[in-house]
Design a protein around this motif. Structure first.
Motif, PDB file in Angstrom:
ATOM      1  N   ASP A  19       0.827  -1.211   0.000  1.00  8.89           N
ATOM      2  CA  ASP A  19       0.000   0.000   0.000  1.00  8.89           C
ATOM      3  C   ASP A  19       0.859   1.258   0.000  1.00  8.89           C
ATOM      4  N   SER A  60       0.895   4.303  -2.844  1.00  8.78           N
ATOM      5  CA  SER A  60       0.680   5.721  -2.518  1.00  8.78           C
ATOM      6  C   SER A  60       1.898   6.565  -2.892  1.00  8.78           C
ATOM      7  N   TRP A  84      -6.398  -9.170   3.226  1.00  8.44           N
ATOM      8  CA  TRP A  84      -5.843  -7.819   3.140  1.00  8.44           C
ATOM      9  C   TRP A  84      -5.560  -7.432   1.687  1.00  8.44           C
ATOM     10  N   ASN A 132      -6.960  -8.612  -1.079  1.00  6.42           N
ATOM     11  CA  ASN A 132      -8.213  -8.428  -1.826  1.00  6.42           C
ATOM     12  C   ASN A 132      -8.812  -7.056  -1.553  1.00  6.42           C
ATOM     13  N   ASP A 133      -8.774  -6.625  -0.290  1.00 11.30           N
ATOM     14  CA  ASP A 133      -9.300  -5.302   0.053  1.00 11.30           C
ATOM     15  C   ASP A 133      -8.477  -4.203  -0.613  1.00 11.30           C
ATOM     16  N   LEU A 134      -7.167  -4.361  -0.619  1.00 17.99           N
ATOM     17  CA  LEU A 134      -6.300  -3.354  -1.230  1.00 17.99           C
ATOM     18  C   LEU A 134      -6.549  -3.260  -2.731  1.00 17.99           C
ATOM     19  N   LYS A 155      -9.206  -4.062  -4.341  1.00 22.44           N
ATOM     20  CA  LYS A 155     -10.535  -3.469  -4.536  1.00 22.44           C
ATOM     21  C   LYS A 155     -10.484  -1.951  -4.414  1.00 22.44           C
ATOM     22  N   ASN A 156      -9.770  -1.466  -3.402  1.00 24.21           N
ATOM     23  CA  ASN A 156      -9.663  -0.024  -3.194  1.00 24.21           C
ATOM     24  C   ASN A 156      -8.830   0.665  -4.272  1.00 24.21           C
ATOM     25  N   CYS A 157      -7.978  -0.115  -4.935  1.00 27.38           N
ATOM     26  CA  CYS A 157      -7.103   0.461  -5.974  1.00 27.38           C
ATOM     27  C   CYS A 157      -7.705   0.381  -7.372  1.00 27.38           C
ATOM     28  N   LYS A 158      -8.946  -0.042  -7.462  1.00 24.00           N
ATOM     29  CA  LYS A 158      -9.571  -0.219  -8.774  1.00 24.00           C
ATOM     30  C   LYS A 158      -9.516   1.043  -9.631  1.00 24.00           C
ATOM     31  N   ARG A 208      -7.249   3.338  -9.729  1.00 15.49           N
ATOM     32  CA  ARG A 208      -5.876   3.489 -10.210  1.00 15.49           C
ATOM     33  C   ARG A 208      -5.579   2.493 -11.328  1.00 15.49           C
TER      34      ARG A 208
END
Length: 333
Positions: free
Chosen positions: A175, A179, A207, A209-211, A213-216, A218
């Motif tokens: 992560d 960033s 963890w 999978n969540d990352l 998903k949140n980076c979709k 980008r």
């Protein structure tokens, strides 16, 4: 003992290289892949299965105990197996045999601490890559087969293309790499970051999978890519498609750092062990990955080439498989 394993294939390389120094090597391992046969190497598989702890433990004892009690051996080498070392080192000590544990992590495992009471020595890559200190700890570098990591031509590298290859775990600070790359795009808009790796366990998978998903957003913008783990022999191929190895892990000295250095690919990292050996691009102490990349991009082609050549020389001298085997064989013989 699986040359196709993306994380542990180097264990197979180590056994093959050690076999040239001994008349006979017996290997007790959890899994065996497609390997070359050798009259000097005897392999005992416990047929390890994920999620079957008691069964795995039973077969480990069933296969190992007879070898320890009745086997004809001079020394034991536990390669990345602190639990097994803790289990069997007292018995090996009773037989009066030398025994060494390879441990290259900054985390002080309870198995490491217990094993340290019984083993002849603990072998690690660098002083800072082992949480224990003292005469028991012997740093011998990493074990990289330089013939498999030949330098990539400088003009094929694109420094806007950043890549990270390794376990997709929280400790690797994936992560943070994402960033940081996003921040760097403000000054270097063509930056692309590729993350290659798979989680090591279910906790890490959740963890990851969540990352992802949140980076979709980008990923949809085209500057961030995720790929599953690759076989180790594909590492140079992927590196050649990019230009800088981007790394955020602050623990022990990752093998991928040395492999990238042998490929003559610029390494951008905050890893204290790597920096203590190779230095920084800014030639100053650093605390920010963004600043390290920006310092790198201010250098001329000649300056980058000189530094890559210097780091390559250090990597070959101190972290080659040949050097590692020579030192290890001396201890075990």
């Amino acid at each position: 003992m699986d040359p196709k394993d993306p994380l542990l294939s180097h264990q197979y390389e180590a056994v093959l290289a050690l076999a040239d120094n001994f008349k006979k090597i017996t290997v007790i391992t959890g899994r065996v892949g497609e390997i070359e046969s050798s009259p000097r190497i005897r392999i005992i598989s416990t047929n390890w299965k994920p999620g079957h702890g008691l069964r795995n433990l039973y077969w480990l004892f069933a296969k190992a105990i007879p070898e320890i009690i009745r086997g004809d051996f001079k020394s034991v080498f536990y390669h990345m197996t602190d639990l097994q070392c803790a289990l069997f080192s007292p018995l090996v000590r009773l037989r009066g045999r030398r025994q060494y544990l390879w441990y290259a992590h900054t985390f002080k495992s309870k198995y490491l601490v217990f094993a340290s009471w019984w083993v002849t020595g603990i072998i690690t890559s660098t002083i800072g890559s082992c949480p224990l200190t003292g005469k028991l700890v012997r740093p011998i570098g990493q074990a990289i087969d330089q013939e498999k990591f030949m330098p990539i031509p400088f003009n094929e590298l694109n420094f806007d293309k950043l890549i990270h290859i390794g376990r997709f775990d929280k400790s690797k600070k994936i992560d943070f790499l994402i960033s940081t790359a996003e921040e760097l795009k403000k000054n270097f808009p063509d930056i692309i970051l590729t993350i290659i790796g798979s989680p090591a366990n279910q906790e890490s998978r959740s963890w990851a999978n969540d990352l992802i998903k949140n980076c979709k957003p980008r990923v949809e913008k085209g500057w961030l890519h995720f790929k599953e783990a690759i076989p180790r022999e594909q590492f140079p191929i992927e590196m050649a498609k990019n230009g800088c190895f981007f790394h955020g892990y602050l623990g022990s000295l990752d093998k991928t750092l040395i492999e990238s250095t042998m490929l003559r690919v610029p390494v951008i990292t905050l890893n204290p062990e790597y920096i203590s050996i190779f230095g920084t691009w800014s030639k100053l102490p650093i605390s920010d990955l963004k600043d390290e990349y920006q310092a790198f991009r201010t250098l001329s082609t000649d300056e980058i080439n000189y530094e890559l050549a210097r780091r390559l020389e250090v990597a070959h001298r101190d972290h080659s498989l040949r050097n590692w085997i020579e030192q290890l064989a001396t201890l075990l013989q």
